[in-house]
Write an enzyme that holds these catalytic residues in place. Structure first.
Site, PDB file in Angstrom:
ATOM      1  N   ASP A 149       1.016  -1.083  -0.067  1.00  0.00           N
ATOM      2  CA  ASP A 149      -0.083   0.058  -0.066  1.00  0.00           C
ATOM      3  C   ASP A 149       0.953   1.428  -0.024  1.00  0.00           C
ATOM      4  O   ASP A 149       1.782   1.400   0.990  1.00  0.00           O
ATOM      5  CB  ASP A 149      -0.792   0.009   1.241  1.00  0.00           C
ATOM      6  CG  ASP A 149      -1.710   1.123   1.440  1.00  0.00           C
ATOM      7  OD1 ASP A 149      -2.841   1.400   0.538  1.00  0.00           O
ATOM      8  OD2 ASP A 149      -1.707   2.070   2.149  1.00  0.00           O
ATOM      9  N   GLU A 152      -1.622  -0.930  -5.758  1.00  0.00           N
ATOM     10  CA  GLU A 152      -2.803  -0.468  -6.521  1.00  0.00           C
ATOM     11  C   GLU A 152      -2.753   0.274  -7.875  1.00  0.00           C
ATOM     12  O   GLU A 152      -1.613   0.565  -7.927  1.00  0.00           O
ATOM     13  CB  GLU A 152      -3.650   0.742  -5.653  1.00  0.00           C
ATOM     14  CG  GLU A 152      -4.464   0.147  -4.757  1.00  0.00           C
ATOM     15  CD  GLU A 152      -4.801   1.536  -3.724  1.00  0.00           C
ATOM     16  OE1 GLU A 152      -6.055   1.692  -3.537  1.00  0.00           O
ATOM     17  OE2 GLU A 152      -3.779   1.896  -3.210  1.00  0.00           O
ATOM     18  N   ASP A 172      -3.167   1.177   6.693  1.00  0.00           N
ATOM     19  CA  ASP A 172      -2.341   1.045   5.759  1.00  0.00           C
ATOM     20  C   ASP A 172      -1.947  -0.611   5.606  1.00  0.00           C
ATOM     21  O   ASP A 172      -1.989  -1.330   4.585  1.00  0.00           O
ATOM     22  CB  ASP A 172      -0.979   1.549   5.872  1.00  0.00           C
ATOM     23  CG  ASP A 172      -1.268   3.223   5.616  1.00  0.00           C
ATOM     24  OD1 ASP A 172      -2.427   3.526   5.195  1.00  0.00           O
ATOM     25  OD2 ASP A 172      -0.459   3.952   6.340  1.00  0.00           O
TER      26      ASP A 172
END
Ligand SMILES: [Zn+2]
Length: 448
Positions: free
Chosen positions: A194, A297, A378
């Site tokens: 992340d 992501e 996170d």
């Protein structure tokens, strides 16, 4: 495998002067070619880069635009690669644009380059220069000292010279034999990453990787220098008697201090870029070296939705660079990169029970799910990314070809079909509408 090594040039002032002229030539030829392309296509013709080059060659030593004040063709003083390559680049830029349009993606047509606003660079073909230890012999300027020797063995394919603040760099493309380019991996797990601002990267193992401190210090200094520079610009504007917005095409008078300030600011920007590059290079190498697959992501929408503070936008730029680096390094380590679709609510899903916390705000660093589990925001997001990737990889290898036993939920013993490729994983359900219908479904749209 094509690898590139960018080395700083320790050039003499005369050599720097030549580089600036060559880069200026490349820019001007690009602009000429683009203008001509636009004119021809507006006239209903089908412009072609190679035909344009012929057209340019016919005028470059004769047309008044390309002669100096004494009527001499100044293009002769610059090596021809610098003014031939823009045509090839233009052709590439247009094909990229048309390919993107055809694929239904937003494409960006090539644009004019503006002095001081564009990257100063020019190309040198591989048969026009050579590298000898810690120096390179370039056309027209001769021997230039390199800050370090070329790192990769192999066939040199070409190079480009470009400027960053006060320094010129030589980026050398080398075709490195695969057996030398390939590196052994030291681990075999799937890791979710992340990317964020409070910690630059949080791994699904719970580890938080902080951004380097020099970066934070430099960013503070950046604000100060940028503010000073902006005051100088305001002063220049006031001295020129302009209030409000500056009309297009206006040239404000440059004071010596203004130029000095601009240099200082550019140097700091360059330094920040270097510190960040050092950090992202080490991070991406580590991620690729230690893991069989890395899940991140796609576009950092979360960051874009948040208020556009300086640190945010910088984190976003870093994200693209991280993805780019992961992509080529993954090929060296035979690691699979999995991209989670931008709608995948990695932060909002509970990694323990799968419930979605629709009300989670950006400010909440720690939250408690209704199942009672307390999450670090996170770490939870990183675990979700890791899960998504694990499931997607298992499903993917089971689909097209008969693969070695891949137990769902684990990739132990699984051979990634395509090391280094980016595997986008789409989150199918719900466009953040909070309808509560979101499941954990994953879907692989394509490999590219
Ligand atoms: Zn839960």
């Amino acid at each position: 495998m094509l690898l590139s090594h960018r080395v700083r040039l320790d050039a003499t002032p005369a050599q720097c002067d030549y580089f600036a002229r060559a880069a200026g030539t490349a820019r001007r030829v690009w602009n000429w070619a683009l203008a001509e392309w636009q004119r021809q296509s507006a006239a209903g013709m089908r412009p072609d880069a190679m035909a344009l080059k012929k057209q340019f060659n016919a005028i470059k030593y004769a047309h008044p635009d390309w002669l100096d004040s004494e009527g001499r063709p100044w293009l002769r003083t610059v090596h021809r690669d610098a003014h031939a390559q823009p045509f090839a680049n233009l052709k590439k830029a247009w094909s990229r644009y048309f390919a993107a349009r055809k694929a239904g993606q937003p494409g960006y047509p090539p644009r004019f380059k503006k002095k001081g606003r564009c990257r100063d660079s020019f190309y040198v073909a591989n048969d026009k220069f050579r590298v000898e230890g810690k120096s390179a012999v370039l056309p027209k300027v001769g021997r230039v000292a390199l800050a370090e020797a070329l790192r990769f063995p192999g066939k040199i394919m070409g190079a480009s010279v470009s400027r960053q603040a006060d320094h010129w760099f030589l980026a050398i493309q080398v075709e490195v034999p695969d057996e030398i380019a390939q590196r052994p991996r030291t681990g075999g797990v799937v890791v979710g990453v992340d990317l964020g601002v409070s910690a630059a990267a949080t791994l699904s193992t719970g580890e938080k990787v902080a951004a380097p401190r020099p970066l934070r210090a430099a960013l503070r200094r950046l604000r100060i220098r940028a503010r000073r520079q902006s005051r100088k610009m305001q002063a220049a504007q006031a001295a020129a008697g302009i209030s409000g917005s500056i009309p297009k095409g206006t040239r404000l008078p440059n004071s010596a201090n203004q130029v000095k300030g601009a240099r200082r600011l550019a140097r700091l920007h360059a330094r920040i870029a270097r510190v960040r590059a050092d950090f992202t290079n080490k991070l991406t190498t580590r991620l690729c070296r230690e893991n069989q697959a890395v899940a991140i992501e796609d576009l950092h929408v979360k960051g874009m939705l948040a208020n556009a503070r300086l640190a945010r936008s910088i984190a976003d730029v870093g994200f693209h660079e991280i993805r780019r680096q992961l992509r080529y390094k993954a090929r060296r380590y035979d690691t699979v990169i999995v991209l989670a679709d931008r709608w995948y609510p990695s932060s909002k899903l509970c990694s323990a029970c799968g419930q979605k916390n629709g009300t989670l705000t950006l400010a909440e660093r720690v939250w408690t799910c209704i199942c009672g589990i307390r999450h670090d925001r996170d770490v939870n997001a990183a675990i979700n990314l890791q899960r998504l990737a694990t499931g997607a990889l298992a499903a993917h290898t089971a689909l097209p070809v008969a693969s070695p036993a891949a137990t769902p939920g684990t990739v132990a013993g699984m051979v990634p079909a395509a090391g280094g490729e980016v595997t986008p994983v789409r989150y199918e359900h719900g466009q953040q509408d909070g309808s509560g219908q979101d499941g954990n479904g994953v879907h692989i749209c394509a490999r590219f």
